[in-house]
Design an enzyme around this catalytic site. Structure first.
Site, PDB file in Angstrom:
ATOM      1  N   SER A   1      -9.550   2.675   1.552  1.00  0.00           N
ATOM      2  CA  SER A   1      -8.462   3.323   0.831  1.00  0.00           C
ATOM      3  C   SER A   1      -7.426   2.355   0.252  1.00  0.00           C
ATOM      4  O   SER A   1      -6.535   2.771  -0.491  1.00  0.00           O
ATOM      5  CB  SER A   1      -7.750   4.302   1.766  1.00  0.00           C
ATOM      6  OG  SER A   1      -7.153   3.619   2.852  1.00  0.00           O
TER       7      SER A   1
ATOM      8  N   LYS B   1       0.834  -1.197   0.000  1.00  0.00           N
ATOM      9  CA  LYS B   1       0.000   0.000   0.000  1.00  0.00           C
ATOM     10  C   LYS B   1       0.873   1.253   0.000  1.00  0.00           C
ATOM     11  O   LYS B   1       1.754   1.396   0.844  1.00  0.00           O
ATOM     12  CB  LYS B   1      -0.926  -0.007   1.221  1.00  0.00           C
ATOM     13  CG  LYS B   1      -1.961   1.114   1.209  1.00  0.00           C
ATOM     14  CD  LYS B   1      -2.955   0.975   2.343  1.00  0.00           C
ATOM     15  CE  LYS B   1      -3.984   2.099   2.303  1.00  0.00           C
ATOM     16  NZ  LYS B   1      -4.999   1.977   3.365  1.00  0.00           N
TER      17      LYS B   1
ATOM     18  N   SER C   1     -10.955   0.288   5.538  1.00  0.00           N
ATOM     19  CA  SER C   1     -10.185   0.480   4.318  1.00  0.00           C
ATOM     20  C   SER C   1      -9.577  -0.782   3.732  1.00  0.00           C
ATOM     21  O   SER C   1      -9.044  -0.754   2.630  1.00  0.00           O
ATOM     22  CB  SER C   1      -9.062   1.498   4.563  1.00  0.00           C
ATOM     23  OG  SER C   1      -9.605   2.767   4.820  1.00  0.00           O
TER      24      SER C   1
END
Length: 392
Positions: free
Chosen positions: A139, A82, A163
């Site tokens: 996210s 990420k 997320s």
């Protein structure tokens, strides 16, 4: 050479086992991953950066370690990182130590757009492999899209309000957030827990064993486990079509005798929005906010006295488009458990009549991460949830 179709179908544990046996080298697997990214990511925009040279060098290092007799439980597994974390975060360093090979940074949102259930890159928005008109969620958007498309079998994420679980639900894969505090939080408030996105629940267990330096606590989980269902947790505006799909998935778990559905009358929480905001902003809790915290904690405690699991839809709404979530609170059913700290997992539940993906959220008692992962594994092996196949 590894056939691209064969590569896309392999789980992280499949790859590691075959690399350790010498059927593949780590360099061959990582080359296949980089090839898949090069071929398909111009369509998806899942990666903001691809680390070709570094990945191949790291893969060669894994092969050299194996030749010297090293024990690497995730040898040669290509992973996405990420972008907001980078390879230096605790979980990504631990994954690399287990033999994983980071191949690139996965997309996250730019700030300032609602609840950030989307992803962006310099080439455009991250697209959902199930339908390019949909957001993949966020996210951890790029991580979910890359795993769902079969570019990589495993990607790191972080979950401060849903997320990891939200993009897992919308991309038709598995997203797991461990018990809060089990891994170092990504924020000062302790809300944002590291997590993982995978197609196979066995890979989520392998992830946790790799990143958590303490041994996994053993709990015997006799089946059926007790589970209680809630479509709204008492406050969420859940679409009836979404609730129906998730409820049918819960009933399939019951039909397979993995769970017994029980009533939990106290599972009517107060909307946790003001609590989450106060914790995130590190502001003193007012009397009203403190009261919400106390009420919800007591009601969850009472519920988990009666049931092993809480089952809900992962999100109250289906995936939105790339214009953003608007006024919908896609986090409504997930962020209560970031506050409470319970481990949670999203499994694919199926689709609405319009073809929209729905997730089933499973929440366990604190530190019962193992049984939570076990039931996900049983559900997948029995074909109760549609996991495992990459969306090509």
């Amino acid at each position: 050479m590894i056939d691209p179709t064969d590569y896309a179908a392999l789980s992280a544990l499949d790859i590691a086992r075959r690399v350790r046996r010498g059927e593949f080298t780590a360099v061959e697997v990582v080359t296949a991953a980089l090839g898949a990214i090069g071929e398909r990511d111009d369509e998806l925009n899942a990666f903001t950066e691809v680390w070709t040279e570094e990945a191949l060098d790291r893969a060669a290092g894994v092969d050299a370690q194996l030749a010297r007799g090293a024990r690497l439980p995730l040898a040669g597994v290509p992973i996405g990182v990420k972008a907001s974390e980078g390879p230096g975060s605790h979980q990504n360093r631990r994954l690399a130590a287990a033999g994983c090979v980071p191949v690139g940074a996965t997309s996250v949102p730019r700030g300032g757009r609602g609840w950030q259930t989307y992803g962006t890159t310099g080439r455009g928005p991250t697209l959902n492999p199930l339908d390019p008109a949909w957001s993949p969620g966020g996210s951890s958007a790029g991580s979910a899209a890359a795993v769902a498309a079969g570019l990589i079998p495993l990607a790191s994420g972080s979950d401060g309000a849903g997320s990891v679980r939200i993009p897992a639900a919308w991309c038709g894969i598995i997203g797991f957030e461990p018990t809060n505090g089990r891994l170092p939080a990504r924020d000062r408030a302790g809300l944002n827990s590291p997590g993982v996105l995978v197609r196979d629940p066995r890979d989520a267990r392998a992830y946790l064993e790799a990143v958590d330096e303490s041994p996994m606590t053993a709990f015997r989980s006799p089946y059926p486990m007790t589970a209680t269902w809630s479509a709204t947790l008492g406050y969420a505006d859940t679409d009836p079509a979404v609730a129906a799909v998730a409820r049918r998935a819960a009933e399939r778990l019951a039909g397979a005798q993995l769970v017994t559905l029980v009533e939990c009358p106290d599972l009517r929480l107060l909307d946790p929005a003001p609590v989450w905001t106060a914790l995130r902003d590190r502001t003193p809790l007012s009397g009203d906010v403190d009261s919400v915290t106390a009420v919800n904690e007591a009601r969850l405690h009472d519920c988990f006295e009666q049931a092993d699991l809480v089952l809900t839809p992962t999100t109250p709404n289906p995936p939105h488009g790339h214009d953003g979530p608007g006024r919908r609170m896609s986090v409504a059913l997930t962020w209560a458990f970031n506050i409470s700290g319970h481990p949670a997992l999203s499994l694919p539940a199926g689709t609405t009549a319009r073809g929209e993906p729905v997730g089933l959220q499973l929440v366990a008692r604190r530190h019962r991460d193992g049984p939570l992962l076990d039931i996900a594994g049983h559900a997948t092996r029995l074909g109760i949830v549609p996991c495992g196949s990459p969306r090509t």
